[in-house]
Design an enzyme around this catalytic site. Structure first.
Site, PDB file in Angstrom:
ATOM      1  CE  LYS A  35     -10.475   2.233  -0.667  1.00  0.00           C
ATOM      2  NZ  LYS A  35     -11.012   2.135  -2.012  1.00  0.00           N
ATOM      3  NE  ARG A 130      -8.507  -3.067  -7.847  1.00  0.00           N
ATOM      4  CZ  ARG A 130      -8.639  -1.925  -7.177  1.00  0.00           C
ATOM      5  NH1 ARG A 130      -7.559  -1.248  -6.793  1.00  0.00           N
ATOM      6  NH2 ARG A 130      -9.818  -1.439  -6.891  1.00  0.00           N
ATOM      7  CE1 TYR A 255      21.281   8.086  11.015  1.00  0.00           C
ATOM      8  CE2 TYR A 255      19.035   8.884  10.726  1.00  0.00           C
ATOM      9  CZ  TYR A 255      19.989   8.200  11.473  1.00  0.00           C
ATOM     10  OH  TYR A 255      19.631   7.651  12.672  1.00  0.00           O
ATOM     11  CG  MET A 303      11.826   5.825  13.210  1.00  0.00           C
ATOM     12  SD  MET A 303      12.386   4.447  14.213  1.00  0.00           S
ATOM     13  CE  MET A 303      13.301   3.477  13.030  1.00  0.00           C
TER      14      MET A 303
HETATM   15  C1  PLP Z   1     -11.467   3.197  -2.742  1.00  0.00           C
HETATM   16  C2  PLP Z   1     -12.591   2.991  -3.681  1.00  0.00           C
HETATM   17  C3  PLP Z   1     -13.409   4.059  -4.096  1.00  0.00           C
HETATM   18  C4  PLP Z   1     -13.127   5.494  -3.738  1.00  0.00           C
HETATM   19  O1  PLP Z   1     -12.112   6.044  -4.532  1.00  0.00           O
HETATM   20  P1  PLP Z   1     -11.641   7.554  -4.359  1.00  0.00           P
HETATM   21  O2  PLP Z   1     -10.721   7.809  -5.475  1.00  0.00           O
HETATM   22  O3  PLP Z   1     -10.955   7.622  -3.025  1.00  0.00           O
HETATM   23  O4  PLP Z   1     -12.878   8.374  -4.378  1.00  0.00           O
HETATM   24  C5  PLP Z   1     -14.521   3.758  -4.863  1.00  0.00           C
HETATM   25  N1  PLP Z   1     -14.787   2.490  -5.246  1.00  0.00           N
HETATM   26  C6  PLP Z   1     -14.006   1.438  -4.884  1.00  0.00           C
HETATM   27  C7  PLP Z   1     -14.350   0.071  -5.351  1.00  0.00           C
HETATM   28  C8  PLP Z   1     -12.889   1.651  -4.101  1.00  0.00           C
HETATM   29  O5  PLP Z   1     -12.098   0.622  -3.759  1.00  0.00           O
END
Ligand code: PLP
Length: 361
Positions: A35, A130, A255, A303
Site C-alpha cells: 500500500k 477501526r 527562516y 522547501m
Molecule cells: C499496513 C498493514 C499491515 C502491515 O503493518 P506493519 O506495521 O507495516 O508491518 C498489516 N496489516 C494491515 C491490515 C495493514 O493495513
C-alpha cells in the site's frame, strides 16, 4: 551524478528482509504490504522483486488495478474492500481479493452477480476499533459472506493489532486470545500478524502473516532501529552540499533566523527540503551523514534546502554527498527527532526525488 535528491532502493536488502520474515514465521504464508506505493519505495519495483511472496496487499481497488495492468500476476488483497458494485465487478474481473469489513459490503456482494467468484477475507475487530465486524458478529457475517453466490469457497479471517509497536503491551495478547478461538471455531484460515507480531508474538502467526515496515528495513518497535531486529534499510535518501559559507558569531541562519551562530562557523546548504519529503519538523540537532560523520541540521527546514553545522567538517566541499536516512543513519532516528514514525517519512518522499535501484557508492 546530479546534485539533487536521490532515493536509492536496495533490492538485495528487500530480499534479505523477506528472508527474515520467512525465518521468523516459517509455517505461515506471506502477504506483503504494497500500500501507499510500497511505503514510498515504488510499488512495481517492490512487487517485481518479491515475486516469492504468496500474496500482496494494497488499500484500494485502484492500487490493485495498477498492479494488474503492470502485469503482476500473484494474488492481490484489497485491504479496504470495495465501496460499490462497479468496483466489485472490476475487482472480480481482475482477480483481486477483497477484505470485507462492514455489512454494506456484504449487501453489495448479495446483490451483484459475478462471472468469476471472488476470494474474500472477513475482517474482525478484536480491539483496533477501526475496521471490522465485532467478534460477537463474526460467525454470522462469515456465514452470510460464504453464502453469497459471487464469493469463492474458503473465506479467510483477518484482524489487525493496535499496539504491536510496544513489545510489553498486554493489548496484543488480548487481541490474539480473542482471535485464535474464533479462527478455530469457524475453521477458516486466519491472519493476525503485522511486522511487530511477526517478530515478537509467534502465537499470532497462524496461516498468513502480513509484513509491512520490516520488509523496508525499519523496526516496527518504538525506540529501536531495523538493524537491532536483523533487518537492512532498503531506502537510502541522499542529496548534496550545494553551498558553504562562513558566518560570524551572532548571525542568524534561515527562516526566522531560528539558528544563531554561537561563534564564527561554516554553514553548509544541502539540496533537500520538505518539498522532497524531508520532515519540516526536524529540529536543529537532527543528524545528517556527511563523509562518514554525523553533523547536525541547524535552523528551519525549507522547501528545497536544509542548513547544516560544518564546524566538525573543515574539509567539506560543495558536491559532497549527504545521507538524510538509510545506510549508516536509520530513518527511525530521524523520525524520532521529527516527532513521527519511519512509515511517514518513507511515504512522504515526493515524486521530484529521483529513484534509483541499487546502493549509493
Ligand atoms: C499496513 C498493514 C499491515 C502491515 O503493518 P506493519 O506495521 O507495516 O508491518 C498489516 N496489516 C494491515 C491490515 C495493514 O493495513
Amino acid at each position: 551524478m546530479g546534485l539533487g535528491p536521490q532515493a536509492f532502493i536496495d533490492l538485495s536488502a528487500l530480499e534479505h528482509n523477506l528472508q527474515r520474515v520467512r525465518q521468523a514465521a516459517p509455517q505461515s504464508q506471506m502477504m506483503v504490504m504494497l500500500k501507499a506505493n510500497a511505503y514510498g519505495h515504488g510499488m512495481l519495483t517492490v512487487a517485481n522483486t518479491l515475486q516469492d511472496a504468496d500474496a500482496v496487499a494494497v488499500a484500494r481497488v485502484g492500487e490493485g488495478l495498477t498492479l494488474r495492468q503492470a502485469g503482476v500476476t500473484i494474488p492481490i488483497v484489497i485491504l479496504e474492500g470495495c465501496f460499490d458494485s462497479q468496483e466489485l465487478v472490476q475487482a472480480a474481473e481482475n482477480n483481486l481479493q477483497l477484505v470485507i469489513h462492514e455489512p454494506g459490503q456484504i449487501n453489495i456482494l448479495q446483490q451483484q452477480t459475478l462471472t468469476n467468484p471472488i476470494q474474500c477475507w472477513l475482517k474482525v475487530d478484536t480491539g483496533m476499533h477501526r475496521l471490522g465486524f465485532p467478534v460477537a458478529d463474526a460467525l454470522n457475517a462469515f456465514r452470510a459472506l460464504s453464502e453469497c453466490s459471487g464469493v469463492a469457497d474458503g473465506v479467510r479471517l483477518m484482524t489487525h493489532l493496535s499496539n504491536a509497536d510496544e513489545p510489553d503491551d498486554p493489548e496484543t495478547d488480548h487481541q490474539i486470545r480473542l482471535m485464535r478461538p474464533l479462527v478455530e471455531q469457524i475453521g477458516a484460515p486466519g491472519s493476525i500478524a503485522n511486522s511487530g507480531a511477526i517478530l515478537n508474538w509467534p502465537e499470532s502467526h497462524l496461516d498468513w502473516v502480513r509484513p509491512g515496515i520490516m520488509l523496508y528495513g525499519a523496526s516496527p518497535f518504538n525506540g529501536r532501529s531495523g538493524v537491532d531486529d536483523g533487518l537492512r534499510p532498503v531506502m537510502t535518501l541522499q542529496s548534496s552540499l550545494i553551498a558553504i559559507s562562513n558566518f560570524s558569531k551572532g548571525d542568524g541562519v534561515g527562516y526566522a533566523k531560528s539558528w544563531i551562530c554561537p561563534e564564527n562557523m561554516p554553514v553548509g546548504v544541502v539540496a533537500i527540503g520538505y518539498g522532497d519529503g524531508y520532515p519540516r519538523h526536524a529540529p536543529s540537532g537532527t543528524p545528517v551523514l556527511l563523509n562518514g560523520e554525523l553533523v547536525p541540521l541547524i535552523g528551519r527546514v525549507s522547501m528545497d534546502m536544509i542548513t547544516v553545522d560544518l564546524r566538525s567538517q573543515p574539509d567539506a566541499a560543495t558536491g559532497d554527498r549527504v545521507t538524510l536516512w538509510g545506510r549508516g543513519l536509520p530513518a527511525e532516528t530521524i523520525a524520532q527527532y521529527a516527532g513521527t514514525i519511519s512509515y511517514e517519512l518513507f511515504c512522504g518522499v515526493t515524486s521530484r526525488v529521483e529513484f534509483i535501484q541499487g546502493q549509493p557508492d
